[in-house]
Design a protein around this motif. Sequence first.
Motif, PDB file in Angstrom:
ATOM      1  N   LYS A 179       0.880  -1.176  -0.053  1.00 14.95           N
ATOM      2  CA  LYS A 179       0.065   0.022  -0.081  1.00 14.95           C
ATOM      3  C   LYS A 179       0.819   1.207   0.100  1.00 14.95           C
ATOM      4  O   LYS A 179       0.728   2.483  -0.745  1.00 14.95           O
ATOM      5  N   THR A 180       1.784   1.543   0.946  1.00 19.45           N
ATOM      6  CA  THR A 180       2.575   2.471   0.763  1.00 19.45           C
ATOM      7  C   THR A 180       3.543   2.628  -0.397  1.00 19.45           C
ATOM      8  O   THR A 180       3.592   3.854  -0.515  1.00 19.45           O
ATOM      9  N   THR A 181       3.979   1.483  -0.962  1.00 19.02           N
ATOM     10  CA  THR A 181       4.501   1.461  -2.294  1.00 19.02           C
ATOM     11  C   THR A 181       3.836   2.033  -3.287  1.00 19.02           C
ATOM     12  O   THR A 181       4.378   2.946  -4.141  1.00 19.02           O
TER      13      THR A 181
ATOM     14  N   PHE B 110      -1.085   5.966   9.377  1.00 15.59           N
ATOM     15  CA  PHE B 110      -1.550   5.758   8.164  1.00 15.59           C
ATOM     16  C   PHE B 110      -0.503   6.699   7.383  1.00 15.59           C
ATOM     17  O   PHE B 110       0.335   7.287   7.685  1.00 15.59           O
ATOM     18  N   ASP B 111      -0.359   6.660   6.083  1.00 16.69           N
ATOM     19  CA  ASP B 111       0.295   7.565   4.880  1.00 16.69           C
ATOM     20  C   ASP B 111      -0.863   8.580   4.631  1.00 16.69           C
ATOM     21  O   ASP B 111      -2.066   7.911   4.365  1.00 16.69           O
ATOM     22  N   PHE B 112      -0.305   9.425   4.139  1.00 12.21           N
ATOM     23  CA  PHE B 112      -1.449  10.568   3.360  1.00 12.21           C
ATOM     24  C   PHE B 112      -0.747  11.276   2.407  1.00 12.21           C
ATOM     25  O   PHE B 112       0.629  11.509   2.431  1.00 12.21           O
TER      26      PHE B 112
ATOM     27  N   ARG C 292       7.439   0.723   9.288  1.00 14.19           N
ATOM     28  CA  ARG C 292       6.185   0.031   9.256  1.00 14.19           C
ATOM     29  C   ARG C 292       5.057   0.957   9.331  1.00 14.19           C
ATOM     30  O   ARG C 292       5.185   1.865  10.138  1.00 14.19           O
ATOM     31  N   THR C 293       4.015   1.206   8.474  1.00 15.70           N
ATOM     32  CA  THR C 293       2.979   2.394   8.682  1.00 15.70           C
ATOM     33  C   THR C 293       2.256   2.019  10.183  1.00 15.70           C
ATOM     34  O   THR C 293       1.612   1.091  10.451  1.00 15.70           O
ATOM     35  N   LEU C 294       2.636   2.863  10.735  1.00 16.34           N
ATOM     36  CA  LEU C 294       1.778   3.129  12.180  1.00 16.34           C
ATOM     37  C   LEU C 294       0.454   3.477  12.263  1.00 16.34           C
ATOM     38  O   LEU C 294      -0.674   2.776  12.754  1.00 16.34           O
TER      39      LEU C 294
HETATM   40 MG   LIG Z   1       2.514   0.898   4.652  1.00 16.17          MG
END
Ligand SMILES: [Mg+2]
Lengths: 175, 220
Positions: B25-27, B57-59, B53-55
Amino acid sequence: MAGPAAMTAHLTLTPETIRPLLAALESLNNEAEARRVALLHESGLVLAETGEDAHQDHGESGALAAGTFFAACHLARRLGEESFSGLHYQGASRDFLLTAAGPEALLLVVFDQRTRPAIVRACVGKYLPALEAATARLRSAPTQPAAPPASWLPTGPVFRETSPATTDLAAVFHT
Amino acid sequence: MALVNHQTREVTFKIVYAGTPMSGKTTNLSYVHARLDAAQRGDLVSVATASDRTLYFDFMPVTSSQIGGYTTKFALYTVPGQVHYNATRQLVLRGADGLVFVADSTASRLEENLESARSLMRNLTENSTSLQHLPLVLQYNKRDLPEAAPRAHLDFLLNRPEKPFQVFETIAERGVNVFACLNAVSQLVLRQFHETLAGGNPTSPAPSGTTHAGATATIA
Ligand SMILES: [Mg+2]
Ligand SMILES: Nc1nc2c(ncn2[C@@H]2O[C@H](COP(=O)(O)OP(=O)(O)O)[C@@H](O)[C@H]2O)c(=O)[nH]1
């Protein structure tokens, strides 16, 4: 916070609905001598903001503020705090205050040494009812003045992929 | 929940990338960040642990060209997939206008994909949201892996509703089909918005290939 209706309906800002909102935010910002006052939807969207530190980003702060608020809210509950209404971060150059503003909005106030936390809190208390009332009006505003144009449906791709940025200067200068 | 600002002539939507932990997802967001014109995107903000590691969220905010005379913005989020981040996921899903479910094609992780999908469904139910009004596209990522499960296995596990979801087979690490997937979910979100405004009656036909159930983008 938000009920089912809030999940589906759209929020609409019109010149008429945004005016009282901005007026309250500006009064709060001025009286509290804050640097930035923003009203956020709980989803992280910035509904309106004002102040000299405002409009510095494209919504990154709003997303982080909402995340911070709910993370603190859950932590407080775990620690046995029954009613969580907000938090105050005290930094070296900037403080911020995050507080609930009605059923689905949050208020972010950023300030510095020009003012005091107690003054900021008092001003927030003073303007919160006006902000809540103005926010509630966003729900009742008509979504769109006229029928939606068919052009709402884009014909091409919404986003276009660019080629990778070249770091090879020789390649740049020889084209 | 779109935010329509008639004063600034902007409409903002929220798209959430959910799915299996470590599925990419982050990628996806990193790739979009790298390949979108800088004028069209803000910062990629990651609330991550020291080990990346996404803790929370990413935005990343992104802006498309003008549509219907309005600047159209999308707030892209990822949510952590781990089971113990259930509450976080629930919050980040609030107000979502569109979803991408990122599955890991690795054969040994099929079960995890299924668990993740079930957990997402529970989150949506608890948020009083249903997929009937919330567009979702499926992404089968890591198609480059030799141990990737056949597409049919993933379909069998994840894509058997009456009206199948659009599927994108991706290699997010190399960007293969990442934009195709983002464009598909954005189109669906805009279409849903259009239909809501029109009172549930779409006034023009769907652009070909974007809303056709089961439409796919495969990798050669
Ligand atoms: Mg992630
Ligand atoms: N082989 C392969 N690995 C990938 C691909 N996409 C992502 N990864 C790797 O999978 C791991 C998890 O990716 P990440 O984006 O952090 O997953 P998230 O937990 O879903 O956000 C990282 O090591 C990525 O490099 C892909 O398409 N192929």
